[in-house]
Design a protein around this motif. Sequence first.
Motif, PDB file in Angstrom:
ATOM      1  N   GLY A 101       0.625  -1.098  -0.016  1.00  0.00           N
ATOM      2  CA  GLY A 101       0.005   0.117  -0.064  1.00  0.00           C
ATOM      3  C   GLY A 101       0.786   1.198   0.044  1.00  0.00           C
ATOM      4  O   GLY A 101       0.392   2.219  -0.089  1.00  0.00           O
ATOM      5  N   VAL A 102       2.155   1.312   0.376  1.00  0.00           N
ATOM      6  CA  VAL A 102       3.022   2.584   0.208  1.00  0.00           C
ATOM      7  C   VAL A 102       3.069   2.805  -1.279  1.00  0.00           C
ATOM      8  O   VAL A 102       3.419   1.941  -2.079  1.00  0.00           O
ATOM      9  N   VAL A 103       2.637   3.955  -1.392  1.00  0.00           N
ATOM     10  CA  VAL A 103       2.716   4.466  -2.871  1.00  0.00           C
ATOM     11  C   VAL A 103       3.987   4.402  -3.498  1.00  0.00           C
ATOM     12  O   VAL A 103       4.239   4.111  -4.889  1.00  0.00           O
ATOM     13  N   ASP A 104       5.030   5.123  -2.784  1.00  0.00           N
ATOM     14  CA  ASP A 104       6.436   5.408  -3.293  1.00  0.00           C
ATOM     15  C   ASP A 104       7.241   4.745  -2.326  1.00  0.00           C
ATOM     16  O   ASP A 104       7.975   5.528  -1.584  1.00  0.00           O
ATOM     17  N   PRO A 105       7.289   3.392  -2.256  1.00  0.00           N
ATOM     18  CA  PRO A 105       8.249   2.678  -1.373  1.00  0.00           C
ATOM     19  C   PRO A 105       9.763   2.748  -1.447  1.00  0.00           C
ATOM     20  O   PRO A 105      10.349   3.213  -2.466  1.00  0.00           O
ATOM     21  N   VAL A 106      10.504   2.912  -0.424  1.00  0.00           N
ATOM     22  CA  VAL A 106      11.861   3.189  -0.453  1.00  0.00           C
ATOM     23  C   VAL A 106      12.402   1.641   0.062  1.00  0.00           C
ATOM     24  O   VAL A 106      12.126   0.736   0.895  1.00  0.00           O
ATOM     25  N   ALA A 107      13.529   1.152  -0.695  1.00  0.00           N
ATOM     26  CA  ALA A 107      14.248  -0.133  -0.603  1.00  0.00           C
ATOM     27  C   ALA A 107      14.761  -0.339   0.872  1.00  0.00           C
ATOM     28  O   ALA A 107      15.476   0.763   1.257  1.00  0.00           O
ATOM     29  N   VAL A 108      14.431  -1.257   1.707  1.00  0.00           N
ATOM     30  CA  VAL A 108      15.126  -1.193   3.021  1.00  0.00           C
ATOM     31  C   VAL A 108      15.784  -2.614   3.209  1.00  0.00           C
ATOM     32  O   VAL A 108      15.362  -3.805   2.554  1.00  0.00           O
ATOM     33  N   LEU A 109      16.922  -2.478   3.732  1.00  0.00           N
ATOM     34  CA  LEU A 109      17.848  -3.367   4.014  1.00  0.00           C
ATOM     35  C   LEU A 109      18.067  -3.545   5.179  1.00  0.00           C
ATOM     36  O   LEU A 109      18.364  -2.856   6.215  1.00  0.00           O
ATOM     37  N   VAL A 110      17.532  -4.647   5.899  1.00  0.00           N
ATOM     38  CA  VAL A 110      17.524  -5.169   7.242  1.00  0.00           C
ATOM     39  C   VAL A 110      18.606  -5.784   7.919  1.00  0.00           C
ATOM     40  O   VAL A 110      19.404  -6.773   7.276  1.00  0.00           O
ATOM     41  N   GLY A 146      15.948  -7.067   1.583  1.00  0.00           N
ATOM     42  CA  GLY A 146      16.777  -8.212   2.096  1.00  0.00           C
ATOM     43  C   GLY A 146      17.349  -7.928   3.040  1.00  0.00           C
ATOM     44  O   GLY A 146      16.580  -7.135   4.027  1.00  0.00           O
ATOM     45  N   PHE A 147      18.424  -8.558   3.859  1.00  0.00           N
ATOM     46  CA  PHE A 147      18.993  -8.541   5.130  1.00  0.00           C
ATOM     47  C   PHE A 147      20.202  -8.940   5.083  1.00  0.00           C
ATOM     48  O   PHE A 147      20.682  -9.609   4.120  1.00  0.00           O
ATOM     49  N   VAL A 148      21.067  -8.308   5.937  1.00  0.00           N
ATOM     50  CA  VAL A 148      22.283  -8.815   6.297  1.00  0.00           C
ATOM     51  C   VAL A 148      22.735  -9.108   7.728  1.00  0.00           C
ATOM     52  O   VAL A 148      21.911  -8.466   8.557  1.00  0.00           O
ATOM     53  N   LEU A 149      23.501  -9.768   7.983  1.00  0.00           N
ATOM     54  CA  LEU A 149      24.092  -9.781   9.334  1.00  0.00           C
ATOM     55  C   LEU A 149      24.778  -8.620  10.123  1.00  0.00           C
ATOM     56  O   LEU A 149      25.283  -7.950   9.329  1.00  0.00           O
ATOM     57  N   LYS A 150      24.481  -8.482  11.410  1.00  0.00           N
ATOM     58  CA  LYS A 150      25.117  -7.382  12.012  1.00  0.00           C
ATOM     59  C   LYS A 150      26.603  -7.537  11.955  1.00  0.00           C
ATOM     60  O   LYS A 150      27.042  -6.403  11.955  1.00  0.00           O
TER      61      LYS A 150
END
Length: 230
Positions: free
Chosen positions: A74-83, A103-107
Amino acid sequence: MTVRVVVADDQAVVRAGFRTILESEPDVEVVGEAADGAEAVAVARRTRPDVVLVDVRMPRVDGIAATAELAGPGVVDPVAVLVVTTFDLDEYVFAALRAGASGFVLKDVEPDELVTAVRVVAAGEGLVSPGVTRRLIAEFARTRAPRPTGPLPELTERERQTWLLVARGLSNAEIAAELVLSPSTVKTHVGNLLAKLGCRDRVRAVVLAYERGVVLPGSRPGAGGGPTGP
């Protein structure tokens, strides 16, 4: 082209470390920092970065809630999030992926892997970190029964094979080697696959494959079930 990044973590030393790593690259610029999820959303909306690097556990608003606000359905203009995650927070990763994370990466990610992850996510490809892909996928499938939600789209045989390999966490180069195809051909197959599945990146395709029971942990292409048409 410069990749613009916002770094969100409640620990100042972690933010400083990520900033140092990222800004050592000529094509990456950190345009903002945040100490919690609410601030991350505000900074991202103000600066419009290409990628927001988000810690899972932060005060006030956690990384999952922030991800949903930045990239959720539902977000109209999403931003890419890397967790950013750790092995003992796998359950949060599943929630983050469903919230819209790319996506995700390790701490404790290696510096070059962090930079690569940011670039990949910024390019819109989505990333499942090779270091944790198989463990997360196995746990995901073990704890969540398949959830049929209607017929799957018609896929070509190559698209079927590609989906299974994407679900196993293989990169385009690895898929090309497995199927004896050129990387450009694999890229085309992946693009067609994502369009048919209605997934904006390969991370969503991985989640969908396991939610729909298309592939099981440790399975090889052709083993067990596979995607079918309506």
